[in-house]
Design an enzyme around this catalytic site. Sequence first.
Site, short mmCIF file in Angstrom:
data_model
loop_
_atom_site.label_atom_id
_atom_site.label_comp_id
_atom_site.label_asym_id
_atom_site.label_seq_id
_atom_site.Cartn_x
_atom_site.Cartn_y
_atom_site.Cartn_z
CG ASP A 129 -1.31 -1.54 5.36
OD1 ASP A 129 -0.26 -1.76 5.09
OD2 ASP A 129 -1.71 -0.41 5.69
CD GLU B 24 -10.46 0.44 3.99
OE1 GLU B 24 -10.99 0.85 2.98
OE2 GLU B 24 -11.06 0.00 5.01
NE ARG C 205 -3.98 1.89 9.48
CZ ARG C 205 -2.75 2.41 9.15
NH1 ARG C 205 -2.60 3.45 9.69
NH2 ARG C 205 -1.96 2.07 8.31
CE1 TYR D 75 -0.99 -1.78 9.10
CE2 TYR D 75 -2.78 -3.02 10.63
CZ TYR D 75 -2.39 -2.12 9.32
OH TYR D 75 -3.30 -1.49 8.57
CG ASP E 174 -6.05 -3.05 7.85
OD1 ASP E 174 -6.01 -3.20 6.59
OD2 ASP E 174 -5.72 -1.93 8.16
CD GLU F 193 -3.10 -0.59 2.12
OE1 GLU F 193 -3.21 0.67 2.76
OE2 GLU F 193 -3.42 -1.64 3.08
CG HIS G 70 -3.08 -6.95 12.88
ND1 HIS G 70 -3.70 -5.88 13.62
CD2 HIS G 70 -3.54 -7.04 11.66
CE1 HIS G 70 -4.57 -5.38 12.66
NE2 HIS G 70 -4.44 -6.08 11.63
#
Length: 756
Positions: free
Chosen positions: A80, A84, A300, A298, A82, A7, A344
């Site tokens: 990433d 998204e 988030r 990570y 997640d 990303e 995560h």
Amino acid sequence: MKIVIIEGFGKLETVQKYLGSGYKVFATGGHVRDLPPKRLAVDVKDDFKPTYVVLDDKKKTVDSLKAAAASAETVLLATDPDREGEAISWHVATLLDIPEDAPVRIEFNEISKSAIKKALASPRAINRDLVDAQQARRVLDRLVGYKVSPVLCKKIQGNLSAGRVQSVTLRLVVDREREIKAFVPEEYWSFFAFLKKPSTRESVKAALVGYKGEKLKLTSKAQVDGVVAALDGATYKVTNVKKSVTKSHPFAPFITSTMQQDALNKLGMSLRQTSSAAQTLYEGVDLPGEGKTALITYIRTDSTRVSSEAIAAAREYIGDKFGDKYLPEKPNYYASKKSAQDAHEAIRPISLDRTPESIKPHVNKYIYMLYNLIYKRFLASQMSDATYNSVSVDIAANDYDFRISGRTPLFDGFTRVYAVESKADKDDKASDTAPVPELTEGEILAFDKFDYEQKFTKPPARYTEASLVKAMEEKGIGRPATYTPTVSLLFSRKYTVKDGRAIAPTELGCQVTDMLVKYFPDIMDVGFTAHMEDELDGIEDGGRRWQSVVEGFYDGFEEKIAAAKADGYSLKTPDVATDYVCDKCGANMVVKTGRFGKFLACPNYPKCKNTKNLDEDGNIVEPTQPEVSDVICDKCGATMVVKTGRYGKFLACPNYPKCKNIVNIDKPEQKADDRPLPPCPKCGKPLKKITTYRSTFYGCSGYPDCDFASSAPPIGESCPECGAYLVEKSGKNGKYIKCSSKDCKYKRDVKNDDGK
């Protein structure tokens, strides 16, 4: 050649370093395909089918990806880890015609050689449950934004927006402000007796807590005087002494919200500063001899889970550095909240050997401070409990009850590396840590003096960025990736403002909240919003069809929209009639309020569209005459004029709208000695130098998704004082580097800038 698609541009160099020469890394810079920005693009009659398009600013990116994929040996999607990121991989796979069940998806929780090697060894198919959870969120947010926002524009003013998470978060701020304004202070008095142990003359401070075994609260000076009179000549006798050893357990390692809260409370960092510093730590910082190196996992996450390898490394480090007494018998494990996605790990350093002090000379102060906080929080989470000698002494005097409480450290444990409280907390609890002399039951203490003070109860505090994020987390509003964007959006929309560290709603924010509560109570209900987040989690877990969740929300929604639009209720500022006569149709013009303030408009709109700008004093501002060029319009023969638009100056026909001819102004060629530009400080995409007819500026290639623009060239560094980006400028004494923030005074000469 194998290609790996990620990303963010910021971590491209770091990932490429660990992959080596057999791989080529490409960055998407976020979503490449999404719902188009200017229409609903959700077919509510066809099972809420979304229509996705390649974003205008990503067409070149998609072309590059297609060209690279066509000749690649393997394509791996490493966006990433997640929802998204999974959705971005799905969109990319769709555009590249990669089969949905193809094992092309890899993910890593940290950007390290071992994590990337492990990810390469276990590619998987794209997880459609994760994708569908993201699709449901996207469609829900689009429905709310596109259907509800026009109601606000009609009833309050133009250019307003509503959002499923944004609006209920705004309601928290507005409700808190109104709670503060409605608060009625209540009087109360603190009352202490200073006593002495006769044998040693040691002094103690005892708080009045009760009367005849019942709790006592003094609410007036008359009551205080009554207590003083009743205790005249009283004997102060120790009735109970309770001693114990109490423990304080370490905090869990950081998740997104707790990191943001501690960064504000302990370091004074804003959400924006914290997010920027955390992103840099995750993507990588330049270290001498190593290049770009990622330092943390990570960022988030809502899970406190930590890998067994990381726990083992922490325990070994603690034993070596602090000794076995700081090491608990078994590792410490922490339960995540029920709503946590647990996708995560918690936020932790990738390697404990990379100490905060070792990176301090190479990063700005915000990156260092945040890394130091993350490092110590994780280390402390695997250390032993702190223990205290605690004592509570009850004292009777006539029918009144006094109490002395104290706590002294016995073993510092995890607090050796991580402070339990902020400075303010320590000040508030100073009396609890005061030493208490050795007292025995039945002992008589000598009276010294009374100490009492009038006080008033205080209203609840306004939210800060940190406490608002905490409230969002506790109430289940949003998820880690949405906290910072949601709070930031409230500021950019002028719904809230900063008052010091506190957040206050504007009048506009209050109006928007009231209007939404009136017509859409479900959307503005905290419990309803939290329930929708649970529904999205259910889709991710594979138990729900995403269209069914959207359908459950949408049922009755159109009726509410129609009822709101039909209702005559409005908060719009009424038009004010004036004596100004419209020079096009002769009607008396009216004062209207628009996006940019007040202006004059003809009341015969849309038949007559005449408007005039007003200055701050209400006087008409005559438009300036456009600059006349020497170019002849090749469509009607008129002499074209210079106008300014979104992308700078251009030539336009003066006979518009009859003739709509426009001509781009040729831009001067870029000088050969122009320095390469760093990535955009706001989003990480490439910057470009934009030269218009008479001006030059530096803008993001991701426009309009990113609106970054700077009149001076950024140099790719952050300000060591405030964290804003630095730019290069020229003055009478030559070139110099300064901070882009108007509120920051940081400045240095180029000649002292290590040769730059």
